[in-house]
Scaffold this motif. Sequence first.
Motif, PDB file in Angstrom:
ATOM      1  N   HIS A  14       1.014  -1.178   0.003  1.00 38.52           N
ATOM      2  CA  HIS A  14       0.006   0.012   0.077  1.00 38.52           C
ATOM      3  C   HIS A  14       0.963   1.344   0.067  1.00 38.52           C
ATOM      4  O   HIS A  14       0.454   2.427   0.184  1.00 38.52           O
ATOM      5  CB  HIS A  14      -0.863   0.142   1.307  1.00 38.52           C
ATOM      6  CG  HIS A  14      -1.647  -1.373   1.361  1.00 38.52           C
ATOM      7  ND1 HIS A  14      -2.659  -1.914   0.486  1.00 38.52           N
ATOM      8  CD2 HIS A  14      -1.637  -2.197   2.233  1.00 38.52           C
ATOM      9  CE1 HIS A  14      -2.851  -2.957   1.085  1.00 38.52           C
ATOM     10  NE2 HIS A  14      -2.228  -3.292   2.187  1.00 38.52           N
ATOM     11  N   THR A  15       2.108   1.271  -0.208  1.00 36.50           N
ATOM     12  CA  THR A  15       3.116   2.158  -0.079  1.00 36.50           C
ATOM     13  C   THR A  15       2.712   3.256  -1.191  1.00 36.50           C
ATOM     14  O   THR A  15       2.641   3.006  -2.364  1.00 36.50           O
ATOM     15  CB  THR A  15       4.444   1.812  -0.230  1.00 36.50           C
ATOM     16  OG1 THR A  15       4.652   0.848   0.647  1.00 36.50           O
ATOM     17  CG2 THR A  15       5.312   3.225   0.023  1.00 36.50           C
ATOM     18  N   ASP A  16       2.588   4.545  -0.877  1.00 33.62           N
ATOM     19  CA  ASP A  16       2.382   5.683  -1.756  1.00 33.62           C
ATOM     20  C   ASP A  16       3.537   6.507  -2.011  1.00 33.62           C
ATOM     21  O   ASP A  16       4.264   7.000  -1.057  1.00 33.62           O
ATOM     22  CB  ASP A  16       1.183   6.450  -1.341  1.00 33.62           C
ATOM     23  CG  ASP A  16       0.736   7.792  -2.169  1.00 33.62           C
ATOM     24  OD1 ASP A  16       1.538   7.786  -3.393  1.00 33.62           O
ATOM     25  OD2 ASP A  16      -0.327   8.322  -1.973  1.00 33.62           O
ATOM     26  N   TYR A  17       4.293   6.281  -3.206  1.00 37.36           N
ATOM     27  CA  TYR A  17       5.539   6.673  -3.455  1.00 37.36           C
ATOM     28  C   TYR A  17       5.387   8.240  -4.149  1.00 37.36           C
ATOM     29  O   TYR A  17       6.452   8.884  -4.197  1.00 37.36           O
ATOM     30  CB  TYR A  17       6.157   5.844  -4.436  1.00 37.36           C
ATOM     31  CG  TYR A  17       6.717   4.526  -3.816  1.00 37.36           C
ATOM     32  CD1 TYR A  17       7.643   4.513  -3.032  1.00 37.36           C
ATOM     33  CD2 TYR A  17       5.951   3.476  -4.116  1.00 37.36           C
ATOM     34  CE1 TYR A  17       8.292   3.569  -2.450  1.00 37.36           C
ATOM     35  CE2 TYR A  17       6.330   2.253  -3.472  1.00 37.36           C
ATOM     36  CZ  TYR A  17       7.318   2.173  -2.798  1.00 37.36           C
ATOM     37  OH  TYR A  17       7.859   1.073  -2.324  1.00 37.36           O
ATOM     38  N   LEU A  30      11.519  -0.104  -0.734  1.00 37.25           N
ATOM     39  CA  LEU A  30      11.491  -0.609  -2.019  1.00 37.25           C
ATOM     40  C   LEU A  30      12.246  -2.057  -1.685  1.00 37.25           C
ATOM     41  O   LEU A  30      11.764  -2.990  -2.449  1.00 37.25           O
ATOM     42  CB  LEU A  30      12.220   0.289  -3.006  1.00 37.25           C
ATOM     43  CG  LEU A  30      11.366   1.194  -3.499  1.00 37.25           C
ATOM     44  CD1 LEU A  30      12.375   2.183  -4.378  1.00 37.25           C
ATOM     45  CD2 LEU A  30      10.255   0.776  -4.286  1.00 37.25           C
ATOM     46  N   ASN A  31      13.425  -2.093  -0.875  1.00 34.93           N
ATOM     47  CA  ASN A  31      13.973  -3.226  -0.824  1.00 34.93           C
ATOM     48  C   ASN A  31      13.123  -4.445  -0.095  1.00 34.93           C
ATOM     49  O   ASN A  31      13.259  -5.568  -0.598  1.00 34.93           O
ATOM     50  CB  ASN A  31      15.352  -3.029  -0.029  1.00 34.93           C
ATOM     51  CG  ASN A  31      16.459  -2.246  -0.928  1.00 34.93           C
ATOM     52  OD1 ASN A  31      16.482  -2.239  -1.910  1.00 34.93           O
ATOM     53  ND2 ASN A  31      17.255  -1.534  -0.033  1.00 34.93           N
ATOM     54  N   GLU A  32      12.507  -3.911   0.963  1.00 31.29           N
ATOM     55  CA  GLU A  32      11.559  -4.739   1.612  1.00 31.29           C
ATOM     56  C   GLU A  32      10.425  -5.225   0.831  1.00 31.29           C
ATOM     57  O   GLU A  32      10.281  -6.551   0.668  1.00 31.29           O
ATOM     58  CB  GLU A  32      11.051  -3.879   2.769  1.00 31.29           C
ATOM     59  CG  GLU A  32       9.950  -4.942   3.782  1.00 31.29           C
ATOM     60  CD  GLU A  32       9.529  -4.100   4.722  1.00 31.29           C
ATOM     61  OE1 GLU A  32       8.305  -3.999   5.186  1.00 31.29           O
ATOM     62  OE2 GLU A  32      10.291  -3.428   5.462  1.00 31.29           O
ATOM     63  N   GLU A  33       9.748  -4.549  -0.247  1.00 33.73           N
ATOM     64  CA  GLU A  33       8.821  -4.868  -0.910  1.00 33.73           C
ATOM     65  C   GLU A  33       9.286  -5.915  -2.009  1.00 33.73           C
ATOM     66  O   GLU A  33       8.672  -6.968  -2.252  1.00 33.73           O
ATOM     67  CB  GLU A  33       8.107  -3.772  -1.434  1.00 33.73           C
ATOM     68  CG  GLU A  33       7.146  -3.087  -0.482  1.00 33.73           C
ATOM     69  CD  GLU A  33       6.533  -1.650  -1.133  1.00 33.73           C
ATOM     70  OE1 GLU A  33       6.027  -1.123  -0.129  1.00 33.73           O
ATOM     71  OE2 GLU A  33       6.737  -1.316  -2.200  1.00 33.73           O
ATOM     72  N   VAL A  40       4.725  -7.697  -7.006  1.00 34.50           N
ATOM     73  CA  VAL A  40       3.798  -7.327  -5.905  1.00 34.50           C
ATOM     74  C   VAL A  40       2.973  -6.098  -6.516  1.00 34.50           C
ATOM     75  O   VAL A  40       3.311  -5.572  -7.279  1.00 34.50           O
ATOM     76  CB  VAL A  40       4.474  -6.529  -4.522  1.00 34.50           C
ATOM     77  CG1 VAL A  40       5.396  -7.509  -3.870  1.00 34.50           C
ATOM     78  CG2 VAL A  40       5.238  -5.319  -4.779  1.00 34.50           C
ATOM     79  N   TRP A  41       1.558  -6.411  -6.077  1.00 40.42           N
ATOM     80  CA  TRP A  41       0.602  -5.342  -6.725  1.00 40.42           C
ATOM     81  C   TRP A  41       0.561  -4.246  -5.658  1.00 40.42           C
ATOM     82  O   TRP A  41       0.544  -4.251  -4.400  1.00 40.42           O
ATOM     83  CB  TRP A  41      -0.722  -6.010  -6.623  1.00 40.42           C
ATOM     84  CG  TRP A  41      -1.582  -5.162  -7.260  1.00 40.42           C
ATOM     85  CD1 TRP A  41      -2.826  -4.612  -6.588  1.00 40.42           C
ATOM     86  CD2 TRP A  41      -2.107  -4.785  -8.519  1.00 40.42           C
ATOM     87  NE1 TRP A  41      -3.648  -3.860  -7.445  1.00 40.42           N
ATOM     88  CE2 TRP A  41      -2.984  -3.800  -8.783  1.00 40.42           C
ATOM     89  CE3 TRP A  41      -1.253  -5.266  -9.820  1.00 40.42           C
ATOM     90  CZ2 TRP A  41      -3.549  -3.306  -9.797  1.00 40.42           C
ATOM     91  CZ3 TRP A  41      -1.473  -4.504 -10.919  1.00 40.42           C
ATOM     92  CH2 TRP A  41      -2.695  -3.596 -11.020  1.00 40.42           C
ATOM     93  N   ASN A  42       0.753  -3.091  -6.229  1.00 36.16           N
ATOM     94  CA  ASN A  42       0.570  -2.009  -5.257  1.00 36.16           C
ATOM     95  C   ASN A  42      -0.788  -1.223  -5.642  1.00 36.16           C
ATOM     96  O   ASN A  42      -1.072  -0.835  -6.712  1.00 36.16           O
ATOM     97  CB  ASN A  42       1.690  -0.890  -5.685  1.00 36.16           C
ATOM     98  CG  ASN A  42       1.830   0.517  -4.637  1.00 36.16           C
ATOM     99  OD1 ASN A  42       0.873   1.145  -4.648  1.00 36.16           O
ATOM    100  ND2 ASN A  42       3.109   0.487  -4.163  1.00 36.16           N
ATOM    101  N   ASP A  43      -1.628  -0.948  -4.371  1.00 36.11           N
ATOM    102  CA  ASP A  43      -3.075  -0.536  -4.743  1.00 36.11           C
ATOM    103  C   ASP A  43      -2.943   1.021  -4.229  1.00 36.11           C
ATOM    104  O   ASP A  43      -4.025   1.537  -3.862  1.00 36.11           O
ATOM    105  CB  ASP A  43      -3.821  -1.479  -3.747  1.00 36.11           C
ATOM    106  CG  ASP A  43      -3.889  -1.442  -2.400  1.00 36.11           C
ATOM    107  OD1 ASP A  43      -2.635  -0.838  -1.948  1.00 36.11           O
ATOM    108  OD2 ASP A  43      -4.757  -1.983  -1.621  1.00 36.11           O
ATOM    109  N   SER A  44      -1.857   1.765  -4.183  1.00 34.94           N
ATOM    110  CA  SER A  44      -1.981   3.114  -3.684  1.00 34.94           C
ATOM    111  C   SER A  44      -2.358   4.090  -4.758  1.00 34.94           C
ATOM    112  O   SER A  44      -2.700   5.294  -4.415  1.00 34.94           O
ATOM    113  CB  SER A  44      -0.416   3.288  -3.220  1.00 34.94           C
ATOM    114  OG  SER A  44       0.479   3.627  -4.495  1.00 34.94           O
TER     115      SER A  44
END
Length: 101
Positions: A14-17, A30-33, A40-44
Amino acid sequence: MTEIDQTRGCPVVHTDYRPDRPAFSTYPVLNEERELAPAVWNDSTKHGFLMVGRYDDVTALLREHETLVNDMVNAFDPEMETPLLPNSLNPPDHKIGRAHG
């Protein structure tokens, strides 16, 4: 426990960049994700987007031009009017542009 997107079969983040941050502060996130899964799917954002961060996975996807297209290259601004060249081009135009660039 990591949430899994049932339609895509990958973890959801859910990270909003988009917000401003201190320089280099996004790298640990980013490293963790990236370590969660190959994708991974980002839904932000309104439409969401797939994040692929491992070199081998990225290069493999770039070769899948029959499956993946570059119709939208900016998940943060899907209505972007200015194309990113050659990123916004699909084959064969992309190949022609690289050969003569």
